[in-house]
Design an enzyme around this catalytic site. Structure first.
Site, PDB file in Angstrom:
ATOM      1  N   ASP A 298       0.838  -1.288   0.124  1.00  9.06           N
ATOM      2  CA  ASP A 298       0.134  -0.024  -0.022  1.00  9.06           C
ATOM      3  C   ASP A 298       0.959   1.544  -0.053  1.00  9.06           C
ATOM      4  OD1 ASP A 298      -1.579  -2.084   0.557  1.00  9.06           O
ATOM      5  OD2 ASP A 298      -2.597  -1.317   2.401  1.00  9.06           O
TER       6      ASP A 298
ATOM      7  N   GLN B  46       4.219   0.886   2.418  1.00  6.67           N
ATOM      8  CA  GLN B  46       4.357  -0.504   2.988  1.00  6.67           C
ATOM      9  C   GLN B  46       5.528  -1.448   2.392  1.00  6.67           C
ATOM     10  OE1 GLN B  46       2.322  -1.791   5.909  1.00  6.67           O
ATOM     11  NE2 GLN B  46       2.807   0.150   5.797  1.00  6.67           N
TER      12      GLN B  46
ATOM     13  N   PHE C  98       2.168  -0.325   9.928  1.00  9.06           N
ATOM     14  CA  PHE C  98       1.226  -0.688   8.909  1.00  9.06           C
ATOM     15  C   PHE C  98       0.751   1.080   8.415  1.00  9.06           C
ATOM     16  CE2 PHE C  98      -1.041  -4.768  10.046  1.00  9.06           C
ATOM     17  CZ  PHE C  98       0.123  -5.454   9.947  1.00  9.06           C
TER      18      PHE C  98
ATOM     19  N   ASP D  80      -5.215   1.905   9.673  1.00  6.53           N
ATOM     20  CA  ASP D  80      -5.132   2.837   8.506  1.00  6.53           C
ATOM     21  C   ASP D  80      -5.772   4.138   8.548  1.00  6.53           C
ATOM     22  OD1 ASP D  80      -4.209   0.510   7.397  1.00  6.53           O
ATOM     23  OD2 ASP D  80      -6.206  -0.219   6.390  1.00  6.53           O
TER      24      ASP D  80
END
Length: 499
Positions: free
Chosen positions: A30, A46, A88, A156
């Site tokens: 991502d 990522q 993340f 996220d």
């Protein structure tokens, strides 16, 4: 060019994207923290620095001054396996007025708001910041800033400034909904409301939200757009990104449509998010997405890297026959890559398959503009075929009677023929609104194709893998007894962004 790309072997490998971003080596997924500051676009993503499969996630980092050519940097935010965990996805912003109080010099602080994921899958929201304009990043000493309320999927964060309420707003994926939070200082957050329980697609977990206002093209009307990725549950199996259009009052988002709306119908556009802090004089809303699908991402036959980004897209709101919808088109900077002497066709009628490559091997990277007209009782079905001498082919099939574009990569599945999901027919609706012509923009790289139709309202992104380049292109009518017409076609060869 970074020292990584000075290695003569890198960015020349089979299947390597030549005008799409990829890391020199190892796993990428991502896009994170897309940010513009002081003349540079920052792309975080990522990244696993030690392998080309998912794991030990960091935030990789690259910068650009034109969104085309990229400079690689060392990872910006690194995981803490014995601390709060992997790094993340999340977002980044410029704290112009130092509401966080983290400024230490002449630069306003740049903040990254991301999810820490521990070994026990406990997900919390944390902050890292830069006080030197984005070169060096450090983690906030009082992380996490939002603790987990007991949810397995809680991640996220996307953070924006909401001018009307004079607050920072966070949108956070929480299972199969998103949650809205607010803050005045970016460090302390208050939960406001959930959205999505009874709206949108719910075939998988919700991830990677984005949230922003956009003017409706050609008017002063403004709407809010919420992007939410989902995996699985996409229109062509696996990963995809849906969007919602509505109103936002500083606390609650209310969507204004009942349909499920997809940003890209292809299987290989996921976790798309937009750049923050692009100057008002530019005014564009620009998006990048991860160009693969969780169903087979770890099996793509690439080395020493795995994973790439879509080409940057400008998002706009337009009025369609179904109401206000989101449109996506390649950014105008694409023209920087065009090589001279494109192939041109005008007003061509034919009843047998014809070649569009002028009898020469096409370049690996192409930008194709194609308009096909059937207003004179000509064929409203056609088949476009990229192919090579060893029988590999990527086939695009259009049928106006069912308003559908179909992509077949079952002959472009090098080392992926055993994966059912990779070999499914890929279908995308095209709303013609009664028109008897269709225009397409097609971007073809070494292992991907992005198709933009219907003024950017229908987009389909697809990866493919072949043993030899697809160096030939032909087209034919879908009716054996009805001729067809190409109103215009331009094929530009594109140069690599790396050399």
């Amino acid at each position: 060019m970074s020292s990584a790309t000075k290695n003569s072997k890198l960015y020349t490998e089979k299947h390597r994207p030549l005008f799409h971003f990829s890391s020199p080596i190892n796993w990428l997924n991502d896009p994170n923290g897309l940010l513009y500051y002081n003349g540079k676009y920052h792309l975080f993503f990522q990244y696993n620095p030690s392998d080309k499969v998912w794991g030990d996630m960091h935030w990789g980092h690259a910068t650009s001054i034109d969104l085309i050519h990229w400079q690689h940097h060392s990872p910006a935010i690194c995981s803490e396996p014995d601390g709060l965990g992997y790094i993340f996805s999340g977002s980044a912003l410029v704290d112009w007025h130092n509401s966080s109080g983290l400024q230490q010099g002449e630069h306003p602080p740049l903040l990254a708001i991301f999810t820490h994921n521990s070994r026990h899958d406990k997900q919390v929201q944390s902050i890292a910041y830069s006080v030197d304009g984005g070169d060096q990043w450090q983690q906030y000493c009082k992380n996490p800033v939002i603790k987990n309320p007991g949810l397995k999927d809680f991640r996220d964060p996307k953070v924006i400034w909401h001018n009307d309420s004079k607050r920072w707003i966070m949108v956070l994926a929480a299972g199969n909904v998103v949650q809205f939070y607010s803050s005045v200082n970016l460090l302390e957050w208050q939960y406001m409301v959930d959205f999505g329980k009874d709206f949108g697609a719910h075939g998988g977990v919700w991830e990677c939200p984005d949230f922003f206002p956009l003017k409706v093209d050609g008017s002063k009307e403004e709407k809010w757009v919420l992007l939410v990725s989902i995996s699985p549950g996409g229109p062509n199996k696996g990963s995809a990104t849906q969007y919602f259009i509505g109103e936002f009052d500083g606390t609650r988002f209310v969507q204004q449509h009942t349909e499920i709306l997809w940003m890209d119908y292809g299987p290989d556009c996921y976790a798309g998010v937009t750049f923050s802090d692009i100057p008002k004089l530019d005014g564009r809303r620009i998006m990048l997405a991860w160009m693969t699908n969780w169903l087979y991402a770890s099996q793509q036959p690439t080395a020493p890297w795995r994973g790439a980004m879509t080409f940057p897209r400008e998002l706009t709101l337009v009025k369609s026959v179904h109401g206000i919808r989101l449109s996506a088109k390649p950014i105008a900077e694409l023209s920087m890559l065009r090589l001279p002497n494109p192939i041109n066709f005008q007003q061509i009628y034919f009843d047998k398959p014809i070649s569009l490559d002028s009898g020469q091997a096409l370049a690996e990277c192409l930008e194709l503009h194609l308009t096909i007209d059937w207003s004179e009782h000509l064929s409203d079905k056609w088949i476009l075929r990229f192919h090579n001498e060893i029988g590999e082919a990527l086939i695009i099939d259009f049928n106006s009677s069912i308003n559908q574009l179909e992509i077949d990569r079952s002959k472009a599945n090098y080392r992926l023929s055993h994966i059912k999901e990779f070999n499914n027919q890929i279908k995308a609706p095209v709303e013609l609104g009664g028109k008897k012509h269709i225009s397409l923009i097609i971007l073809k790289d070494a292992s991907s194709i992005e198709i933009f139709t219907d003024n950017g309202l229908c987009v389909s992104t697809t990866t493919y893998f072949v043993e030899a380049p697809l160096s030939h292109l032909d087209i034919q009518s879908g009716h054996n007894d009805i001729p067809m017409k190409i109103k215009s076609a331009q094929i530009y060869s594109l140069e690599s962004i790396w050399h």
